[in-house]
Motif scaffolding. Structure first.
Motif, short mmCIF file in Angstrom:
data_model
loop_
_atom_site.label_atom_id
_atom_site.label_comp_id
_atom_site.label_asym_id
_atom_site.label_seq_id
_atom_site.Cartn_x
_atom_site.Cartn_y
_atom_site.Cartn_z
N LYS A 66 1.33 -0.42 -40.45
CA LYS A 66 0.83 -1.00 -39.81
C LYS A 66 -0.64 -1.02 -39.72
CE LYS A 66 1.48 1.36 -35.04
NZ LYS A 66 2.53 2.71 -34.40
N THR A 67 -0.95 -0.31 -39.76
CA THR A 67 -2.31 0.14 -39.33
C THR A 67 -3.54 -1.52 -40.16
OG1 THR A 67 -2.88 2.29 -39.82
CG2 THR A 67 -4.43 1.60 -39.98
N ALA A 68 -3.17 -2.00 -41.85
CA ALA A 68 -3.95 -2.36 -42.30
C ALA A 68 -3.12 -4.36 -41.88
CB ALA A 68 -3.30 -2.61 -43.54
N PHE A 69 -2.26 -4.31 -41.05
CA PHE A 69 -1.73 -5.64 -41.41
C PHE A 69 -1.66 -5.60 -39.63
CE2 PHE A 69 -0.28 -5.44 -45.37
CZ PHE A 69 -1.33 -6.28 -45.52
N GLY A 70 -1.02 -4.85 -38.88
CA GLY A 70 -0.86 -4.73 -37.04
C GLY A 70 0.88 -4.93 -37.11
N LEU A 71 1.04 -3.96 -36.20
CA LEU A 71 2.73 -3.73 -35.72
C LEU A 71 3.35 -4.91 -35.60
CD1 LEU A 71 5.27 -2.05 -34.85
CD2 LEU A 71 4.05 -2.00 -32.68
N ALA A 72 2.85 -6.13 -34.90
CA ALA A 72 3.39 -7.11 -34.55
C ALA A 72 3.84 -8.43 -36.11
CB ALA A 72 2.85 -8.22 -33.62
N PHE A 73 2.56 -8.02 -36.54
CA PHE A 73 2.87 -8.66 -38.21
C PHE A 73 3.78 -7.85 -38.79
CE2 PHE A 73 1.96 -9.14 -42.47
CZ PHE A 73 1.90 -10.64 -42.48
N LEU A 74 3.82 -6.83 -38.98
CA LEU A 74 4.39 -6.06 -39.46
C LEU A 74 6.38 -6.39 -39.04
CD1 LEU A 74 4.30 -4.17 -41.95
CD2 LEU A 74 4.35 -2.84 -40.81
N TRP A 75 6.77 -6.37 -37.43
CA TRP A 75 7.74 -6.21 -37.33
C TRP A 75 8.30 -7.76 -37.30
CZ3 TRP A 75 11.50 -5.09 -34.75
CH2 TRP A 75 12.51 -5.90 -34.13
N PHE A 107 -1.90 -3.00 -50.63
CA PHE A 107 -1.14 -3.09 -50.34
C PHE A 107 -0.46 -3.99 -50.97
CE2 PHE A 107 -3.37 -1.12 -46.92
CZ PHE A 107 -3.28 0.39 -46.95
N ALA A 108 -0.83 -5.21 -51.58
CA ALA A 108 0.45 -6.18 -51.66
C ALA A 108 1.52 -5.82 -51.63
CB ALA A 108 -0.37 -6.85 -52.41
N GLY A 109 1.92 -4.65 -53.10
CA GLY A 109 2.76 -4.18 -53.94
C GLY A 109 4.27 -3.88 -52.17
N ASP A 110 2.84 -2.80 -51.77
CA ASP A 110 4.29 -2.09 -50.40
C ASP A 110 4.86 -3.19 -49.09
OD1 ASP A 110 2.90 0.13 -51.12
OD2 ASP A 110 1.33 0.43 -50.26
N LEU A 111 4.19 -4.43 -49.29
CA LEU A 111 4.64 -5.03 -48.54
C LEU A 111 5.69 -6.08 -48.55
CD1 LEU A 111 3.87 -6.50 -45.62
CD2 LEU A 111 2.14 -8.15 -46.45
N GLN A 112 5.76 -6.59 -49.90
CA GLN A 112 6.28 -7.26 -51.13
C GLN A 112 7.53 -6.25 -50.88
OE1 GLN A 112 7.29 -10.19 -51.34
NE2 GLN A 112 4.70 -10.95 -51.64
N SER A 113 7.50 -4.55 -51.21
CA SER A 113 9.12 -4.11 -51.37
C SER A 113 9.50 -3.86 -49.23
CB SER A 113 7.79 -2.41 -51.77
OG SER A 113 7.60 -2.66 -53.64
N LEU A 114 9.09 -3.43 -49.07
CA LEU A 114 9.59 -3.47 -47.50
C LEU A 114 9.66 -5.02 -47.28
CD1 LEU A 114 9.31 -1.59 -45.01
CD2 LEU A 114 7.39 -3.11 -44.29
N SER A 115 9.19 -6.41 -47.09
CA SER A 115 10.21 -7.55 -47.01
C SER A 115 11.21 -7.47 -47.84
CB SER A 115 9.45 -8.29 -47.92
OG SER A 115 8.02 -8.51 -47.22
N GLY A 154 5.18 -15.18 -30.77
CA GLY A 154 4.27 -15.25 -29.38
C GLY A 154 3.44 -13.81 -29.52
N LEU A 155 4.17 -12.86 -30.60
CA LEU A 155 3.31 -11.23 -30.56
C LEU A 155 1.81 -11.46 -32.07
CD1 LEU A 155 6.47 -9.01 -29.97
CD2 LEU A 155 5.05 -9.74 -28.32
N VAL A 156 2.29 -12.44 -32.54
CA VAL A 156 1.42 -12.23 -33.49
C VAL A 156 -0.08 -13.59 -33.21
CG1 VAL A 156 1.27 -12.86 -35.93
CG2 VAL A 156 3.33 -12.50 -35.44
#
Length: 497
Positions: free
Chosen positions: A9-18, A147-155, A198-200
Motif C-alpha cells: 500500500k505504501t509502495a504503490f498506493g491504495l487505489a492501484f492495489l485495490w 516488491f515484485a514477488g509480493d505483488l504477484q503473490s497477492l494477485s 477512475g481512482l488510479v
C-alpha cells in the motif's frame, strides 16, 4: 500477510492495489457466472455436448490473441495515456454483455446472440488481463522492484480467493436464483471495476513519444538481445564492434526521435502524421515480435506446449453433461467440486515449488502426462460404473479426480510460466510473454474443438452416452503423445533454470 499488504500500500498506493486485486478477484469469480452459462446451454437451449463445447471454444477465442491488445496499448495511446483508457474500454466490454443477457430474454434464447455476447465479454476480460499485467510490470520496474514477488503473490491469491468464492456461490445461486438474476449479480463486479479505474492516476505522455519508443526501443532491444540466442561465442569476439554499432544506432534513434517530436510540434494540425506513426509503431512491434518468436530456443518449447493441448481431445463439457444428466449431480455439488479444484491447484503450486522445480523439465512434463493418463482412469471407472461394484460413490470419485487433476495440471503450467519468462528477450518481455500465454490458450481452444469433433463423430449427445467410454479411452491414449514430443524441450532445462 497484513504487514506485506501495508508495505505494498505504501509502495504503490491504495487505489492501484485495490484495482489490481479487484481485477484478479473478478477473473477468479467468473466461475460464478460461467457455471450458469453451462446450464443455460444445456437446459434452456438444449444443445448437444459437442455443440455446447463449440460455443465455449468460440467464446474463449479472444484469450488466444492477447498480444494484439498488448501491442495496441503499448503503441497507440488514447489522449496520451496507454493503460487506464484501455482498461476502461475492456471493463465496459466485460460489463455490457452481462447486463444485456440479464435484461433481454431473447438474447439468452438465441445461440448466435449468446455466442456473440459471450465472445465480447471474453474480449473485455482478456484485454483487462493484459493491461493490468502491464501495469504491474511497469509499477514494479519503475517504482519498487523489490516488491515484485509480493505483488504477484497477492494477485494470484486474489484470483484464487475469487475462484473459491465464485464456485461456492455459483452452485448455491443456480439452486435458488434464476439465470438472468445471476447474470445481473455478476455485472456488479465489472461495474465496481469501472468505477475503480477512475481512482488510479496515470501520467500522460505524447503519442509521438510513445510511437518512437515502440519503434526505436523495441528494435534496439531485439537486435541487441534476440540474436544472443544464436550467437553465443561470436558475440564475445565482436563485443567491441557491436558496442560501437549500438552507440551509433542509439545516436541515430535519438536524432530520429528529436526530428519527429519537432515535426509534431511544428505541425500539430496535420491529421495524417500521428496515424502514420501509429501504423509504423504497430508494424515494427509486430515485426520484432515475430522475429524473436522464430528463434529455435523459443519456437521449439512453445511448439511442445501448443501440441500438448492440441493432441489431447478436451471432453470436459461432455463430462459435465454426463455428470448432470446421467449421474444427476446437483449444481451445488459441482460448485464444491470446483472449490476442491482450486484448492488442488494451490496444492500443486506448493508441491512444485517445494519438490519439483530443480528437476529436469523433460522429466517433470513426462511424469505429469503419465499422471494425467492415470487420472483419466478415474473417468473410465466412473463411466464404466466399476466404482459402483466396489461400493465407491460417484461423488467421491468426482471430488478426488477434480482435486488431483488440477494439482497435476499445475505441474505442467508452472514450468510453462517459468520457461516463458526465461525465454523472453529484454525489451519486448511483456508482449512476448502475452504471446506465450496466447499460444497456451489457443492450444486449449483447439483441444476443445478436437474434443467437440470427437464427441460429434462418436454421436455422444444428451441422453446418449453409449460411446463416451470409447471417447475417454481415446483421450487416455492421446495423453501419451506429448511425451513422445519432449525432444522439443531443451535437454538440460530444469524447473528454475
Amino acid at each position: 500477510m497484513i504487514q506485506c499488504i501495508k508495505q505494498l500500500k505504501t509502495a504503490f498506493g491504495l487505489a492501484f492495489l485495490w484495482l489490481v486485486c479487484l481485477i484478479y478477484f473478478t477473473q477468479g469469480f467468473r466461475s460464478f457466472v460461467w457455471t450458469a452459462v453451462s446450464y443455460q446451454l444445456k437446459d434452456r437451449l438444449k444443445l448437444s455436448p459437442s455443440a455446447s463445447q463449440f460455443v465455449f471454444s468460440v467464446s474463449f477465442f479472444p484469450w488466444s490473441i492477447k498480444p494484439i491488445y498488448g501491442i495496441l496499448s503499448d503503441c497507440i495511446p488514447i489522449k496520451g495515456k496507454k493503460r487506464i483508457p484501455y482498461l476502461v474500454i475492456s471493463t465496459v466490454m466485460s460489463l455490457v454483455p452481462w447486463l444485456i443477457l440479464g435484461i433481454n430474454a431473447s438474447t439468452r434464447s438465441s445461440i448466435g446472440h449468446l455466442m456473440i455476447l459471450l465472445t465480447l465479454q471474453n474480449l473485455g476480460s482478456a484485454m483487462a488481463d493484459v493491461v493490468v499485467d502491464a501495469m504491474i510490470a511497469e509499477a514494479v520496474q519503475f517504482e519498487k522492484a523489490s516488491f515484485a514477488g509480493d505483488l504477484q503473490s497477492l494477485s494470484w491469491l486474489s484470483m484464487a480467493f475469487g475462484g473459491v468464492c465464485g464456485s461456492l456461490l455459483g452452485g448455491y445461486a443456480l439452486t435458488n436464483l434464476e439465470i438472468d438474476i445471476i447474470f445481473l449479480l455478476f455485472s456488479i463486479l465489472p461495474a465496481i471495476q469501472l468505477f475503480s479505474c477512475g481512482l488510479v492516476e496515470e501520467s500522460s505522455m505524447g503519442g509521438e513519444v510513445l510511437s518512437d519508443f515502440c519503434i526505436s526501443s523495441d528494435s534496439h532491444h531485439l537486435n541487441g538481445k534476440a540474436n544472443d540466442l544464436d550467437e553465443d561465442s561470436s558475440l564475445e569476439k565482436k563485443s567491441n564492434v557491436s558496442t560501437r554499432k549500438r552507440k551509433k544506432i542509439q545516436k541515430k534513434s535519438k536524432k530520429t526521435q528529436l526530428t519527429r517530436r519537432k515535426a509534431q510540434t511544428l505541425s500539430p494540425g496535420k491529421g495524417e502524421s500521428l496515424p502514420l506513426l501509429w501504423f509504423q509503431s504497430l508494424k515494427y512491434a509486430t515485426y520484432n515480435l515475430c522475429r524473436a518468436f522464430k528463434q529455435p530456443m523459443i519456437l521449439r518449447p512453445m511448439a511442445w506446449f501448443f501440441l500438448a493441448h492440441v493432441t489431447v481431445p478436451n471432453l470436459s463439457t461432455v463430462m459435465f453433461y454426463y455428470q448432470t444428466e446421467f449421474l444427476k449431480l446437483e449444481a451445488s455439488f459441482l460448485g464444491t467440486v470446483r472449490v476442491i479444484g482450486w484448492l488442488g491447484l494451490m496444492l500443486g503450486t506448493f508441491t512444485y515449488n517445494q519438490y519439483l522445480k530443480k528437476m529436469k523439465l523433460r522429466r517433470i512434463l513426462a511424469l505429469t502426462h503419465i499422471g494425467l493418463a492415470f487420472l483419466n482412469l478415474f473417468d473410465v471407472i466412473l463411466v464404466s460404473r466399476t466404482n459402483v461394484a466396489f461400493g465407491v460413490s460417484d461423488k467421491t470419485l468426482v471430488l478426488c479426480g477434480s482435486a488431483l487433476s488440477d494439482a497435476v495440471n499445475q505441474f505442467k503450467f508452472m514450468p510453462f510460466l517459468i520457461l516463458s519468462g526465461q525465454l523472453c528477450p529484454p525489451g519486448i518481455e511483456g508482449t512476448l510473454f502475452a504471446l506465450f500465454m496466447s499460444i497456451n490458450n489457443f492450444g486449449s481452444t483447439v483441444g476443445s474443438f478436437v474434443g467437440a469433433g470427437l464427441a460429434s463423430i462418436l454421436n455422444i449427445s444428451s441422453g446418449s452416452f453409449d460411446n463416451l467410454l470409447l471417447g475417454i479411452n481415446i483421450q487416455l491414449f492421446c495423453t501419451f503423445i506429448p511425451v513422445v514430443l519432449l525432444f522439443l524441450i531443451p535437454k538440460e532445462a530444469t524447473g528454475i533454470a
